[in-house]
Design an enzyme around this catalytic site. Structure first.
Site, PDB file in Angstrom:
ATOM      1  N   GLU A 428       0.864  -1.331   0.049  1.00 52.34           N
ATOM      2  CA  GLU A 428       0.012   0.179  -0.140  1.00 52.34           C
ATOM      3  C   GLU A 428       0.710   1.210  -0.089  1.00 52.34           C
ATOM      4  O   GLU A 428       0.629   2.434  -0.635  1.00 52.34           O
ATOM      5  CB  GLU A 428      -1.055  -0.002   1.086  1.00 52.34           C
ATOM      6  CG  GLU A 428      -2.049  -1.063   0.966  1.00 52.34           C
ATOM      7  CD  GLU A 428      -1.708  -2.554   1.358  1.00 52.34           C
ATOM      8  OE1 GLU A 428      -2.618  -3.352   0.853  1.00 52.34           O
ATOM      9  OE2 GLU A 428      -0.588  -2.764   1.674  1.00 52.34           O
ATOM     10  N   ASP A 453      -9.634  -1.136   5.395  1.00 50.91           N
ATOM     11  CA  ASP A 453      -8.887  -1.977   6.479  1.00 50.91           C
ATOM     12  C   ASP A 453      -7.368  -2.093   6.193  1.00 50.91           C
ATOM     13  O   ASP A 453      -6.742  -2.223   7.333  1.00 50.91           O
ATOM     14  CB  ASP A 453      -9.555  -3.396   6.685  1.00 50.91           C
ATOM     15  CG  ASP A 453     -11.142  -2.973   6.541  1.00 50.91           C
ATOM     16  OD1 ASP A 453     -11.674  -3.120   7.538  1.00 50.91           O
ATOM     17  OD2 ASP A 453     -11.740  -2.991   5.828  1.00 50.91           O
ATOM     18  N   HIS A 498     -12.406  -6.314   6.962  1.00 54.65           N
ATOM     19  CA  HIS A 498     -13.273  -5.906   5.691  1.00 54.65           C
ATOM     20  C   HIS A 498     -14.405  -5.063   5.745  1.00 54.65           C
ATOM     21  O   HIS A 498     -15.203  -4.826   4.928  1.00 54.65           O
ATOM     22  CB  HIS A 498     -13.585  -7.302   4.660  1.00 54.65           C
ATOM     23  CG  HIS A 498     -12.387  -7.840   4.362  1.00 54.65           C
ATOM     24  ND1 HIS A 498     -11.749  -8.849   5.025  1.00 54.65           N
ATOM     25  CD2 HIS A 498     -11.560  -8.139   3.252  1.00 54.65           C
ATOM     26  CE1 HIS A 498     -10.748  -9.464   4.749  1.00 54.65           C
ATOM     27  NE2 HIS A 498     -10.624  -9.059   3.336  1.00 54.65           N
TER      28      HIS A 498
END
Length: 697
Positions: A428, A453, A498
């Site tokens: 990320e 998340d 999630h």
């Protein structure tokens, strides 16, 4: 000395000029230390010991042509690129005239638009990923010839860091992409043996030049950075390798650190006297002077005169810096965001007339269509992240295609090519950091984080890099990226990883805009607005809303944009205001129908954006109704509803007829089992209960 006389292939006149700059660099260190002791400079961090390496490299680098992501010890480099001693001291004293930040940044946090020195942040290693994104953008700009954007076929992106920062994961993530994409990135690791007081041997099992040997496509060059002539020659070879398009290169240079890490540190507490003495023995400025004297280019007296002249240059610059204007405290809120555009745009589009041939889309399809339209409109937009592409180009004709785990980016790769819609590593920080570098070059990147998340590994890039760029550079740099993130629960089976919300955490970050729409029409309008802006945007897309029927809308005309900071009335009433956003908007509507079938009492406001949020609309409603319930899906404690409630209590107290209430998720994570999830997240029955209780006041 004869004109053009050379040593080891290096013009000695240039070496003398670099000796002069090295003396100025060291004199700047010494002057800042003296001013810090007088409390006229408020922090000091030294570039001493790095001068020979950096000035040797600067001779082969091109100011305003190449791009630079330096770190705080690169004082000599920026001098070599043309930054003046006065510029450096203006930052040290915190002057309004500081061209890098206007007094907003600590000393040695470089930034110069004209010289392509990108505004620097403090976290170690975070600059590596934006540097890779910058080089990536150059390749894209060259192939597209985008009006207003410039790149050069043989430019490179320079990024430097200390050996301690090579322990950071973002350094390794950046190497992964630089090598895989064969990017023109020059890494310079200045190894002075310490990360503050932590020795290199405590950082890694081997020197960094050995650790990276498994990176295919990476050239590795070791340099004694204390030796100007070696730095000059080997550095030039490394730079030429990158310019020739042969891929990234990492220079591992041994340098000294004769002064402590900063004036907040005392290296005598952890370095033995004999080690410090050895540092002095290998001082790179002394070494360059001795070499020039031995070559007959200078006499001892000449060298002494240059040192004294350097001190005088710095003394004069210090005088001017201390006399320069102080920043105006009234300007501290300038350049947090670019001026918001579209203020004259009506908040909602006109409804299509009956019988018109209009296309009604779901929330997810509206976002997908808006992405297609925006990419057709603006070649600067690139979409990337985990799984966002349709498929590998080699099999694309034989498979249906994916386009993200929710299908929102489906078809983008097929329509616009792999250069504009592509997959990234599962990392990320890599995704967002590369977007930062592309945005600095003028592109409009749209990275995607697959689930909210999992956004946390990118927090450094969002908080320390993207959101601060405009403010920390005093408006000289901007970072127009649009980060799309699926968010939220009400899924059944999503569980902890999630189903979370957490928008309040990002609302606490100055410089970051946040959209959180609930309807298809609003999502399209806000996405268009985001792409036309100049600031980083966190675009939150509630997963539960993607395929619902109740929030479908006629797809608005391609030229309609919804400005940030504009809420909307969902229902109108005169007895209570309910403020909400995201998936709880529809739940509030259902509750209102149950409590008030006549639809006269309950006024529901959908904020649509969190930063900024529509204070005026909320105040207008509360002044009329006298009651407020804030409903949101995030946890109760420190949820964004607390900000709305506190503001109303401050600004609208005289109109309130009852306490301000909040309804939110429990202060837990979201559970897997459905009845537990129902108990954790706000439900229609909970809203009904609280609305009735407030109406009874």
């Amino acid at each position: 000395m004869k004109v053009g006389e050379r040593r080891q292939g290096i013009d000695l006149h240039e070496a003398i000029e670099d000796f002069r700059l090295a003396c100025i660099s060291r004199a700047l260190d010494d002057r800042e230390i003296a001013l810090r002791q007088q409390s006229r400079v408020f922090f000091q961090i030294s570039g001493a010991g790095h001068e020979a390496l950096l000035l040797g490299l600067a001779r082969s680098l091109r100011s305003g042509y190449d791009w630079f992501f330096p770190y705080y010890r690169d004082r000599a480099l920026v001098l070599g690129l043309g930054v003046t001693p006065l510029d450096i001291l203006l930052q040290a004293v915190g002057s309004a005239a500081d061209p890098a930040s206007g007094g907003r940044q600590m000393p040695c946090h470089w930034g110069d638009v004209g010289r392509n020195i990108v505004t620097q942040s403090s976290p170690t290693g975070t600059q590596c990923l934006p540097a890779v994104g910058c080089a990536e953008a150059a390749h894209y700009i060259l192939r597209r010839e985008i009006p207003g954007l410039t790149a050069h076929g043989d430019e490179l992106t320079y990024v430097s860091l200390g050996e301690g920062a090579t322990s950071e994961g973002e350094f390794w993530e950046s190497l992964n992409t630089a090598c895989r994409l064969h990017l023109p990135v020059l890494y310079v690791v200045a190894d002075n043996g310490y990360a503050i007081s932590v020795r290199s041997s405590d950082q890694a099992p081997a020197p960094i030049s050995e650790m990276v040997r498994g990176m295919r496509g990476l050239r590795i060059v070791k340099i004694d950075g204390r030796d100007y002539f070696q730095s000059r020659k080997r550095g030039a070879d490394a730079i030429q390798h990158v310019r020739a398009g042969a891929g990234p290169c990492l220079i591992h240079a041994k340098v000294t650190r004769p002064y402590a890490h900063s004036l907040s540190d005392d290296q005598k507490k952890y370095r033995p006297p004999e080690e410090l003495q050895d540092e002095l023995h290998h001082d790179p400025i002394d070494g360059l002077e001795h070499a020039l004297v031995r070559a007959g280019a200078l006499t001892k007296a000449d060298a002494g005169s240059i040192r004294e002249e350097a001190k005088q240059v710095v003394s004069d610059a210090a005088r001017d810096a201390l006399e320069a204007a102080r920043p105006d405290p009234r300007q501290i809120t300038e350049h947090v965001y670019a001026p918001l555009a579209f203020s004259d745009v009506p908040p909602d589009p006109p409804q299509p007339a009956a019988g018109d041939d209009v296309e009604v889309l779901t929330f997810g399809d509206s976002i997908r269509r808006a992405l297609h339209d925006e990419m057709a409109r603006d070649e600067r937009i690139r979409v990337f992240g985990e799984d966002v592409a349709d498929a590998d180009p080699g099999v694309l004709d034989a498979v249906p295609g994916k386009g993200g785990v929710f299908g929102i980016t489906f078809g983008l790769q097929r329509e616009y090519g792999v250069a504009r819609c592509f997959n990234t590593p599962l990392a990320e920080a890599n995704i967002v950091g590369r977007a930062v570098g592309q945005a600095v070059r003028g592109l409009r990147p749209s990275p995607e984080i697959q689930f909210f998340d999992y956004i946390w590994p990118a927090m450094h890039q969002l908080r320390a890099e993207a959101a601060t760029i405009r403010w920390r550079s005093n408006g000289q740099f901007s970072c127009p990226l649009v980060l799309r993130v699926p968010i939220g629960g009400y899924l059944v089976g999503g569980a902890i990883w999630h189903s979370q919300c957490g928008e309040s955490i990002f609302a606490h970050i100055p410089g970051l805009l946040i959209a959180f729409p609930s309807r298809a029409r609003d999502a399209a309008g806000l996405l268009r607005s985001a792409f036309r802006g100049e600031d980083p945007v966190l675009f939150l897309e509630h997963k539960h809303l993607y395929r619902q029927g109740y929030n479908r809308d006629a797809y608005p005309a391609v030229d309609w944009v919804l400005p940030f900071g504009r809420g909307r009335y969902v229902t109108r009433g005169d007895a209570i205001t309910v403020v909400t956003w995201g998936a709880t908007v529809h739940r509030a509507e259902l509750a209102a129908r149950e409590v008030d079938p006549e639809a006269t009492k309950i006024e529901i406001i959908d904020l649509r954006t969190i930063t900024p949020w529509d204070r005026e609309l909320v105040a207008e409603s509360v002044e009329k109704t006298g009651r407020l319930l804030v409903v949101h899906e995030d946890t109760l404690t420190c949820g964004f509803g607390a900000e709305v409630a506190a503001w109303v209590a401050d600004e609208c107290f005289e109109f309130l007829d009852a306490p301000v209430w909040r309804l939110a998720a429990t202060d837990t994570c979201v559970a897997y089992e459905p009845t537990l999830e129902d108990a954790i997240l706000p439900q229609v029955a909970d809203i009904v209960r609280d609305v009735r209780a407030l109406l009874a006041y």
